[in-house]
Design an enzyme around this catalytic site. Structure first.
Site, short mmCIF file in Angstrom:
data_model
loop_
_atom_site.label_atom_id
_atom_site.label_comp_id
_atom_site.label_asym_id
_atom_site.label_seq_id
_atom_site.Cartn_x
_atom_site.Cartn_y
_atom_site.Cartn_z
N SER A 123 0.83 -1.21 0.00
CA SER A 123 0.00 0.00 0.00
C SER A 123 0.86 1.25 0.00
O SER A 123 2.01 1.24 0.47
CB SER A 123 -0.85 -0.02 1.27
N TYR A 147 -0.71 -0.03 10.02
CA TYR A 147 -1.02 -0.70 8.75
C TYR A 147 0.19 -0.61 7.81
O TYR A 147 0.64 -1.62 7.26
CB TYR A 147 -2.24 -0.02 8.15
N LYS A 151 2.69 -3.64 6.35
CA LYS A 151 2.94 -3.81 4.91
C LYS A 151 4.44 -3.74 4.61
O LYS A 151 4.98 -4.57 3.87
CB LYS A 151 2.21 -2.72 4.10
N1 LIG Z 1 -8.67 -1.52 -1.61
C1 LIG Z 1 -7.72 -0.60 -1.52
O1 LIG Z 1 -7.96 0.59 -1.77
C2 LIG Z 1 -6.31 -1.01 -1.15
C3 LIG Z 1 -5.29 -0.03 -1.20
C4 LIG Z 1 -4.00 -0.42 -0.84
C5 LIG Z 1 -3.73 -1.72 -0.47
N2 LIG Z 1 -4.74 -2.63 -0.43
C6 LIG Z 1 -4.43 -4.00 0.00
O2 LIG Z 1 -4.97 -4.91 -0.94
C7 LIG Z 1 -5.44 -6.07 -0.25
C8 LIG Z 1 -6.90 -6.33 -0.63
O3 LIG Z 1 -7.66 -5.16 -0.29
P1 LIG Z 1 -9.25 -5.21 -0.24
O4 LIG Z 1 -9.71 -3.82 -0.46
O5 LIG Z 1 -9.76 -6.28 -1.10
O6 LIG Z 1 -9.49 -5.57 1.29
P2 LIG Z 1 -10.76 -6.29 1.95
O7 LIG Z 1 -10.84 -5.83 3.36
O8 LIG Z 1 -11.98 -6.11 1.10
O9 LIG Z 1 -10.35 -7.83 1.90
C9 LIG Z 1 -9.44 -8.36 2.80
C10 LIG Z 1 -9.89 -9.78 3.09
O10 LIG Z 1 -8.95 -10.38 4.00
C11 LIG Z 1 -9.72 -11.27 4.81
N3 LIG Z 1 -8.99 -11.60 6.04
C12 LIG Z 1 -8.71 -10.76 7.07
N4 LIG Z 1 -8.10 -11.44 8.05
C13 LIG Z 1 -7.98 -12.73 7.63
C14 LIG Z 1 -7.44 -13.90 8.21
N5 LIG Z 1 -6.90 -13.91 9.45
N6 LIG Z 1 -7.50 -15.05 7.51
C15 LIG Z 1 -8.08 -15.08 6.28
N7 LIG Z 1 -8.60 -13.99 5.67
C16 LIG Z 1 -8.56 -12.83 6.36
C17 LIG Z 1 -11.01 -10.53 5.08
O11 LIG Z 1 -12.05 -11.41 5.49
C18 LIG Z 1 -11.28 -9.84 3.74
O12 LIG Z 1 -12.17 -10.60 2.94
C19 LIG Z 1 -5.25 -5.83 1.24
O13 LIG Z 1 -4.07 -6.49 1.66
C20 LIG Z 1 -5.09 -4.33 1.33
O14 LIG Z 1 -4.29 -3.97 2.43
C21 LIG Z 1 -6.03 -2.30 -0.77
#
Ligand SMILES: NC(=O)c1ccc[n+]([C@@H]2O[C@H](COP(=O)([O-])OP(=O)(O)OC[C@H]3O[C@@H](n4cnc5c(N)ncnc54)[C@H](O)[C@@H]3O)[C@@H](O)[C@H]2O)c1
Length: 314
Positions: A123, A147, A151
């Site tokens: 991120s 966070y 990362k």
């Molecule tokens: N969406 C964004 O804008 C964005 C921006 C930067 C980075 N990211 C990164 O991209 C990745 C995906 O983002 P997203 O928006 O789909 O997030 P999200 O919150 O929609 O999905 C994350 C998933 O991880 C699962 N999870 C959490 N803890 C868990 C565990 N202990 N075991 C199994 N599953 C678990 C949750 O149930 C969830 O479905 C993340 O790592 C996030 O940090 C996202």
């Protein structure tokens, strides 16, 4: 024989988009999440409900009927606000479980003919402190939140595991992706999608502050790309939009009634975290690898999101 791809966090926002995108290719999918993931229509997929903080549970993902995966998209995590408010739990999921995943990929992958590709979703929150006007590949990452710490620490492990030949790692530093479908995330940046999504559905939304945006369609395509990398880290390209740009786009698409549903309330934690993140990136390297950025600013993104609502997709 088709490739086998494991996606962790497969029930989440990006995990679902990625599963749907990969289902259109000739791949077998292992979809893992602590919440039961949905299997995309017409795909060869197994779904596994699993807590990825336990090594024994992780090992089961390498023992499905599809065998050891060739590629892992490591997307699971606790978002920025959740990780900030619960430091130990945030690190357990955002760092400890990534290390366990890497170790499992090492143990199972080095028994196979080729190394497992390990694609880690990082991120822009790895950046903090005094930042240059535009973040480039030379900008040092110094996070100012739990966070970003999780990362960045995970990135270091992906790098070292790759250097040692345990996995073939790739690190994608994602910008904030809008407009997120479904329920709001426990992310400090959640309002960036919220001030579009909720008003277009006729629901009031709170805006604390913020400004770095990208679109989910561009991102799903980008995550699914095959790409040759000279460095393990790439900041995926996005564009900068202010909250005002978002509100202008919301008014153009949803009219004044939608705009009037956005309320402004200052939240010091959101303000501190969001203002520690960069808003301008040099996209040259990512674009040279063939990644794309959506043209036309916020308005086409908001229009597509409204189409998604009308079609029952959001
Ligand atoms: N969406 C964004 O804008 C964005 C921006 C930067 C980075 N990211 C990164 O991209 C990745 C995906 O983002 P997203 O928006 O789909 O997030 P999200 O919150 O929609 O999905 C994350 C998933 O991880 C699962 N999870 C959490 N803890 C868990 C565990 N202990 N075991 C199994 N599953 C678990 C949750 O149930 C969830 O479905 C993340 O790592 C996030 O940090 C996202």
């Amino acid at each position: 024989m088709s490739n086998t791809v494991l996606i962790t966090g497969a029930a989440g926002f990006l995990g679902s988009l990625l599963s749907e995108t990969l289902a259109t290719f000739n791949v077998r999918l292992i979809l893992a999440d602590i919440v039961e993931p949905k299997s995309p229509k017409s795909s060869d997929a197994v779904t596994v409900k699993v807590d990825l903080t336990a090594r024994e549970s992780i090992d089961n993902l390498f023992k499905t009927q599809f065998g050891v995966p060739d590629t892992i998209y490591c997307l699971h995590g606790i978002m920025s606000r959740g990780a900030e408010e619960n430091f130990d739990f945030g690190l357990q999921v955002n760092f400890d479980s990534i290390r366990l995943m890497l170790q499992a990929a090492r143990d199972f992958g080095t028994q196979s003919a080729t190394l497992i590709k390990f694609i880690f979703a990082s991120s822009l929150a790895v950046y903090g402190g005094p930042l240059p006007h535009t973040v480039t590949s030379d900008t040092i990452a110094t996070p100012e939140g739990a966070y970003g710490l999780g990362k960045l620490a995970s990135e270091l492990f992906v790098n070292e595991f790759s250097r040692r030949g345990f996995v073939d790692g790739r690190i994608l530093r994602l910008p904030t992706i809008a407009v997120r479908h479904g329920a709001p995330a426990a992310a400090t940046s959640a309002f960036i999608s919220g001030i579009i999504r909720e008003p277009l559905k006729g629901i009031e939304s709170l805006c604390p502050i913020g400004d770095s945006l990208d679109s989910p369609r561009a991102r799903a395509r980008a995550l699914a790309r095959q790409f040759p990398l000279h460095s393990r880290v790439v900041c995926l390209p996005g564009f900068t939009a202010t909250v005002r740009d978002e509100l202008d786009a919301l008014e153009k698409v949803g009219g004044k009634p939608a705009l009037d549903l956005v309320r402004f309330k200052d939240d010091p934690v959101s303000r501190r975290l969001v203002s520690s993140w960069p808003s301008r990136f040099d996209n040259t390297y990512a674009l040279s690898l063939g990644f794309v950025v959506d043209e036309g600013g916020m308005e086409p993104i908001v229009r597509r999101f409204r189409e998604d609502i009308e079609a029952g997709r959001a």
